[in-house]
Design a protein around this motif. Structure first.
Motif, PDB file in Angstrom:
ATOM      1  N   ALA A   1       0.827  -1.212   0.000  1.00 18.55           N
ATOM      2  CA  ALA A   1       0.000   0.000   0.000  1.00 18.55           C
ATOM      3  C   ALA A   1       0.856   1.254   0.000  1.00 18.55           C
ATOM      4  N   ARG A   2       0.220   2.356  -0.441  1.00 18.10           N
ATOM      5  CA  ARG A   2       0.846   3.682  -0.393  1.00 18.10           C
ATOM      6  C   ARG A   2      -0.081   4.630   0.348  1.00 18.10           C
ATOM      7  N   GLY A   3       0.491   5.712   0.869  1.00 15.21           N
ATOM      8  CA  GLY A   3      -0.277   6.640   1.685  1.00 15.21           C
ATOM      9  C   GLY A   3      -1.457   7.247   0.934  1.00 15.21           C
TER      10      GLY A   3
ATOM     11  N   TYR B   1       3.671   1.328   2.698  1.00 13.99           N
ATOM     12  CA  TYR B   1       3.462   0.330   3.749  1.00 13.99           C
ATOM     13  C   TYR B   1       3.919  -1.016   3.213  1.00 13.99           C
TER      14      TYR B   1
ATOM     15  N   TYR C   1      -4.503   4.170   3.766  1.00 14.48           N
ATOM     16  CA  TYR C   1      -3.651   3.834   2.633  1.00 14.48           C
ATOM     17  C   TYR C   1      -4.500   3.551   1.396  1.00 14.48           C
TER      18      TYR C   1
END
Length: 436
Positions: free
Chosen positions: A10-12, A20, A429
Motif C-alpha cells: 500500500a501507499r499513503g 506500507y 492507505y
C-alpha cells in the motif's frame, strides 16, 4: 536471516510517497497473525492471495482453508473433500501422545463434542453423550489401545469404520442375544437341508438361504475375540439399552461418510489448499465447518507437540513462524453466540497461544463483527479494506478510532482505500494493484 524489508502492499492516502510494507516477522512485530476485512469487491481475496504467495516465497508451509473453491495458487498441493466418494478423509481417532494433553479419554471427549456439534441434528442428551464416549473408548480397546497404558498409544489407531462395527456388534447383542444358541440354529438348518425332500427343499431354498444369512450375521464367535475385552454389561443395562437405539440411528449414517474413510492427504512444504467447497455448494456448511475445525485443532496440537518455535533447531534468525493457517471467508468457520467469546474455542486459542509454537493465523471476512474480542485484541496486524457505511461504527470501535476517520478514509477516494493497524499505529492507505 529473515528479510526485514517486506512486501509493498500500500501507499499513503494523503502522502503519496508514504509506503506500507507488510513484514509479519519484522522488528517489533509481536506475532505473525493477520486480519483482513473488506466488503465484496474490495480486493480482499486478491490481497490475501498475494500475501499467501509471499509466504510461499519465504518457504513457509501454508494450510489454506477454501470454502468456495476459488482460491487456487500456482504450485499448490490441492486437497479436495467431497460428500460422496471423497478421495481424502480425516480420522478423529488420531491420538496425541502426550501425558498431559493426550490420551484416549481426552480424545474421546473431543470426538464426542465434534460429532454432537456438527452431525447430531438436535444435539445429544447427557446419557447419549456418556454412551458415545464409552463407545469411543471401547473402539480404542479393540485395537489394543488403553487409556491407562501410555505404551499402547502408539499402536495403529482405529477408524470410524471400527466404531461402526462395534456399534453393530453391541446392537446385535442387545436386540438378539442369541449368540449362545448359534450352534443349535446352525445344526437345525443342517438337519433341514439333509432330511427335507428334494422337491420341497427346492421350493424352500430361497427362504432357507435367507435364514442362513441371518444366522451367519449373528455369528459372534470371531467377534468375541475382537470384542472380548469390552464390558458388554454396561450396554446391556436397561437404562443404556433404552438410549442406545436413538444414538445408533445417528451413528449408522456418520460412520459411512466418506470423509471419515478417505485417504489421509499428504502435506507438502508450500501451499496446501484444502477445498471444502463441495459441502457448502450442497448446503452442508456444518460439515465444512467440522473439517475446518478439525484441521485447525490438528495443526495446533501438532505445533504444540513439536515444542516452542524459538527453541527448535534450524530456525532462521529473526523468524517468528514457519506455518500459516489461512481462512478465507472465515465467518463460515468462526463460532457464534455464546461460543464466540469462549476462550477455549480453537480460534481464540490460536490467536492467544499459537505464536510461541511457530504458527500464524490469517483470517479474512467481510465484517469485523464476525470476530471475537480475543481475536481483535491479539492479532497484531489488521487491514481493513472498504466496508459498507453501516459498518463504519463497528470498525471504529474495533480499532479504537473515531467514526469520522473511518468514513473519511472510505469516501475520499474510489481507489482501493484501506486502514492498516499495526500494534495501535493506524493510517489510511491505498492498496497496490498486484499482478501475477
Amino acid at each position: 536471516m529473515v528479510n526485514d524489508d517486506g512486501l509493498l502492499i500500500a501507499r499513503g492516502l494523503v502522502h503519496k510517497n508514504e509506503q506500507y510494507k507488510l513484514n509479519l516477522e519484522g522488528p517489533g512485530i509481536n506475532n505473525g497473525h493477520l486480519l483482513l476485512v473488506g466488503e465484496s469487491g474490495s480486493g480482499k481475496t486478491t490481497l490475501l492471495v498475494r500475501v499467501i504467495k509471499e509466504m510461499y516465497y519465504q518457504s513457509k508451509t501454508v494450510f489454506l482453508i477454501d470454502f468456495h473453491g476459488d482460491m487456487g495458487i500456482s504450485g499448490e498441493n490441492y486437497i479436495k473433500y467431497t460428500p460422496r466418494n471423497s478421495p481424502y478423509g480425516v480420522n478423529p481417532f488420531e491420538l496425541e501422545i502426550n501425558a498431559e494433553t493426550g490420551g484416549v479419554k481426552i480424545q474421546s471427549e473431543i470426538i464426542t463434542s465434534m460429532l454432537n456439534q456438527y452431525f447430531m441434528d438436535n444435539g445429544l442428551g447427557k446419557k447419549q453423550r456418556n454412551i458415545l464416549r464409552e463407545l469411543i473408548v471401547d473402539t480404542y480397546k479393540t485395537k489394543g489401545i488403553h487409556e491407562e497404558d501410555m505404551n499402547t498409544w502408539d499402536k495403529e489407531v482405529p477408524i470410524m469404520e471400527d466404531l461402526g462395527k462395534l456399534v453393530n456388534y453391541i446392537r446385535k447383542v442387545i436386540n438378539a442375544e442369541v449368540h449362545s444358541n448359534f450352534g443349535v440354529l446352525q445344526e437345525s438348518i443342517k438337519n433341514i437341508k439333509n432330511y427335507m425332500p428334494k422337491d420341497s427343499f427346492e421350493k424352500s431354498k430361497e427362504s432357507i438361504e435367507k435364514i442362513e444369512e441371518v444366522i451367519n450375521d449373528i455369528n459372534m464367535e470371531n467377534e468375541k475375540q475382537i470384542y472380548g475385552n469390552i464390558n458388554l454389561g454396561y450396554y446391556l443395562h436397561p437404562s443404556v439399552k433404552r438410549v442406545f437405539e436413538g444414538l445408533y440411528v445417528y451413528l449408522e449414517d456418520i460412520v459411512k461418510m466418506t470423509i471419515f474413510n478417505g485417504e489421509k492427504p499428504k502435506i507438502t512444504k508450500g501451499v496446501n489448499r484444502l477445498d471444502f467447497s463441495a459441502f457448502t455448494q450442497v448446503n452442508k456448511p456444518l460439515i465444512a465447518k467440522f473439517l475446518a475445525e478439525f484441521t485447525a485443532q490438528k495443526l495446533f496440537r501438532a505445533s504444540m507437540i513439536r515444542g516452542q518455535y524459538s527453541e527448535l533447531s534450524g530456525v532462521p534468525e529473526g523468524s517468528k513462524f514457519d506455518r500459516v493457517l489461512v481462512f478465507d471467508e472465515s465467518k463460515l468457520a468462526l463460532p457464534n453466540g455464546a461460543e464466540k467469546n469462549n476462550s477455549y474455542n480453537i480460534f481464540n486459542r490460536l490467536v492467544s497461544e499459537s505464536r510461541k509454537y511457530g504458527l500464524a493465523l490469517f483470517l479474512a471476512s467481510q465484517r469485523v463483527e464476525h470476530y471475537s474480542e480475543e481475536i481483535l485484541s491479539n492479532i497484531f496486524t489488521k487491514i481493513i479494506l472498504k466496508v459498507k457505511a453501516n459498518d463504519y461504527k463497528s470498525v471504529a470501535r474495533a480499532l479504537g478510532l473515531k467514526e469520522d476517520f473511518v468514513a473519511d478514509t472510505f469516501s475520499i477516494t474510489k481507489e482501493r482505500p484501506a486502514i492498516i493497524d499495526t500494534n495501535g499505529s493506524k493510517h489510511s492507505y491505498i492498496i497496490e494493484r498486484f499482478k501475477d
